[in-house]
Motif scaffolding. Structure first.
Motif, PDB file in Angstrom:
ATOM      1  N   GLY A  94       0.840  -1.266  -0.182  1.00 22.22           N
ATOM      2  CA  GLY A  94       0.005   0.116  -0.036  1.00 22.22           C
ATOM      3  C   GLY A  94       0.946   1.192   0.006  1.00 22.22           C
ATOM      4  N   CYS A  95       2.137   1.128   0.515  1.00 19.89           N
ATOM      5  CA  CYS A  95       3.018   2.127   0.455  1.00 19.89           C
ATOM      6  C   CYS A  95       3.923   2.447  -0.848  1.00 19.89           C
ATOM      7  CB  CYS A  95       3.814   2.254   1.738  1.00 19.89           C
ATOM      8  SG  CYS A  95       2.730   2.566   3.253  1.00 19.89           S
ATOM      9  N   ILE A 115       6.662  -9.160 -10.213  1.00 21.31           N
ATOM     10  CA  ILE A 115       5.555  -8.357 -10.779  1.00 21.31           C
ATOM     11  C   ILE A 115       5.165  -7.230  -9.713  1.00 21.31           C
ATOM     12  CG2 ILE A 115       3.143  -7.805 -11.663  1.00 21.31           C
ATOM     13  CD1 ILE A 115       3.216 -10.335 -13.233  1.00 21.31           C
ATOM     14  N   THR A 116       5.089  -7.796  -8.363  1.00 26.41           N
ATOM     15  CA  THR A 116       4.769  -6.862  -7.272  1.00 26.41           C
ATOM     16  C   THR A 116       5.986  -7.099  -6.508  1.00 26.41           C
ATOM     17  OG1 THR A 116       3.477  -8.505  -6.268  1.00 26.41           O
ATOM     18  CG2 THR A 116       2.138  -7.166  -7.518  1.00 26.41           C
ATOM     19  N   LEU A 135      17.404  -6.053  -6.106  1.00 24.58           N
ATOM     20  CA  LEU A 135      16.504  -4.663  -5.903  1.00 24.58           C
ATOM     21  C   LEU A 135      17.222  -3.603  -5.277  1.00 24.58           C
ATOM     22  CD1 LEU A 135      13.102  -5.876  -4.397  1.00 24.58           C
ATOM     23  CD2 LEU A 135      13.679  -5.487  -6.741  1.00 24.58           C
ATOM     24  N   ALA A 136      18.256  -3.909  -4.678  1.00 27.82           N
ATOM     25  CA  ALA A 136      19.184  -2.857  -4.049  1.00 27.82           C
ATOM     26  C   ALA A 136      20.007  -2.092  -5.329  1.00 27.82           C
ATOM     27  CB  ALA A 136      20.286  -3.510  -3.246  1.00 27.82           C
ATOM     28  N   GLN A 137      20.273  -2.712  -6.056  1.00 31.84           N
ATOM     29  CA  GLN A 137      21.030  -2.386  -7.482  1.00 31.84           C
ATOM     30  C   GLN A 137      20.166  -1.893  -8.381  1.00 31.84           C
ATOM     31  OE1 GLN A 137      23.664  -5.433  -8.420  1.00 31.84           O
ATOM     32  NE2 GLN A 137      24.637  -5.661  -6.146  1.00 31.84           N
ATOM     33  N   ASN A 138      18.898  -1.959  -8.400  1.00 31.07           N
ATOM     34  CA  ASN A 138      18.076  -1.280  -9.587  1.00 31.07           C
ATOM     35  C   ASN A 138      17.031  -0.759  -9.069  1.00 31.07           C
ATOM     36  OD1 ASN A 138      16.635  -1.360 -11.706  1.00 31.07           O
ATOM     37  ND2 ASN A 138      17.104  -3.430 -12.319  1.00 31.07           N
ATOM     38  N   PRO A 139      17.285   0.823  -8.807  1.00 31.10           N
ATOM     39  CA  PRO A 139      16.052   1.568  -8.329  1.00 31.10           C
ATOM     40  C   PRO A 139      14.879   1.664  -9.218  1.00 31.10           C
ATOM     41  CG  PRO A 139      18.248   2.695  -8.287  1.00 31.10           C
ATOM     42  CD  PRO A 139      18.660   1.399  -9.009  1.00 31.10           C
ATOM     43  N   SER A 140      15.016   1.585 -10.618  1.00 34.13           N
ATOM     44  CA  SER A 140      13.857   1.642 -11.427  1.00 34.13           C
ATOM     45  C   SER A 140      13.091   0.117 -11.260  1.00 34.13           C
ATOM     46  CB  SER A 140      14.511   1.650 -12.651  1.00 34.13           C
ATOM     47  OG  SER A 140      15.255   0.678 -13.296  1.00 34.13           O
ATOM     48  N   LEU A 141      13.870  -0.938 -11.126  1.00 34.18           N
ATOM     49  CA  LEU A 141      12.724  -2.035 -10.683  1.00 34.18           C
ATOM     50  C   LEU A 141      12.123  -2.053  -9.598  1.00 34.18           C
ATOM     51  CD1 LEU A 141      12.189  -4.952 -11.516  1.00 34.18           C
ATOM     52  CD2 LEU A 141      14.133  -5.853 -10.401  1.00 34.18           C
ATOM     53  N   GLY A 146       7.163  -1.586  -6.798  1.00 30.29           N
ATOM     54  CA  GLY A 146       6.283  -1.122  -5.972  1.00 30.29           C
ATOM     55  C   GLY A 146       5.037  -0.345  -6.380  1.00 30.29           C
ATOM     56  N   SER A 147       5.343   0.142  -7.567  1.00 26.29           N
ATOM     57  CA  SER A 147       3.862   0.571  -8.214  1.00 26.29           C
ATOM     58  C   SER A 147       3.060  -0.291  -8.531  1.00 26.29           C
ATOM     59  CB  SER A 147       4.382   1.524  -9.424  1.00 26.29           C
ATOM     60  OG  SER A 147       5.019   2.638  -9.122  1.00 26.29           O
ATOM     61  N   GLU A 148       3.419  -1.517  -9.043  1.00 23.85           N
ATOM     62  CA  GLU A 148       2.605  -2.673  -9.229  1.00 23.85           C
ATOM     63  C   GLU A 148       2.032  -3.077  -7.941  1.00 23.85           C
ATOM     64  OE1 GLU A 148       1.267  -3.966 -12.043  1.00 23.85           O
ATOM     65  OE2 GLU A 148       2.320  -2.269 -13.102  1.00 23.85           O
TER      66      GLU A 148
END
Length: 177
Positions: A94-95, A115-116, A135-141, A146-148
């Motif tokens: 939700g955040c 996906i999420t 995830l630590a190395q890929n802010p866009s991922l 996070g959006s999904e």
């Protein structure tokens, strides 16, 4: 970060070991364990033994975790080997936080792999380390997942959706057979 009781089945020790392993490739990370429980002192000793105590914060009980989810944590982890539903993961979603979870019981329905968030085999320290680094190395991922995650949480776990599903269930049960 992980929001969970500091108990054996939540596997904060596995997360701590995986985090220590991930620091070699992602040295700017910091781990925050939010929760209280019988493993608190043991985890602090383990952080010292692993040489990562300056990179780990164990908060103890926190009345309101929302500020942590909104402003402190950027990757949510729940390393449990069993879970009823994973409410902390839904809250993190939700955040708009991506979650890394073990592929166990109730967590299977709150995270869609790649996906999420990311899933790994329960108790697989190396797989958790790899997911942390990914995830630590890929802010866009992180941002994409996070959006999904937020969209999925709102669709599947919102109060409106809950009410609708209960109404549909009741209507189905009340229909003549």
């Amino acid at each position: 970060g992980q929001v969970a009781a500091l108990v054996a089945h939540k596997r904060p020790d596995l997360l701590l070991r995986s985090f220590a392993g991930a620091l070699g490739s992602s040295p700017n990370m910091h781990l925050i364990l939010i929760g209280e429980g019988p493993l608190k002192n043991k985890l602090q000793r383990l952080a010292n033994e692993l040489g990562v105590s300056k990179k780990v914060t164990v908060t103890g009980y926190v009345e309101d975790v929302l500020p942590f989810l909104q402003h402190v944590i950027n990757i949510n982890v729940l390393a449990s080997i069993e879970e009823g539903l994973g409410v902390s993961v839904i809250e993190a979603s939700g955040c708009a936080l991506p979650s890394i979870v073990s592929d166990c019981t109730g967590l299977q329905e709150v995270v869609i792999d790649e996906i999420t968030g990311l899933k790994y085999t329960p108790d697989d320290c190396q797989a958790l380390t790899q997911a942390l680094n990914k995830l630590a190395q890929n802010p866009s991922l992180r941002s994409k997942l996070g959006s999904e995650a937020r969209a999925y949480a709102l669709k599947k776990f919102s109060l409106t959706e809950y009410k609708n599903s209960i109404q549909q269930l009741l209507q189905k049960q009340l229909q003549p057979q």
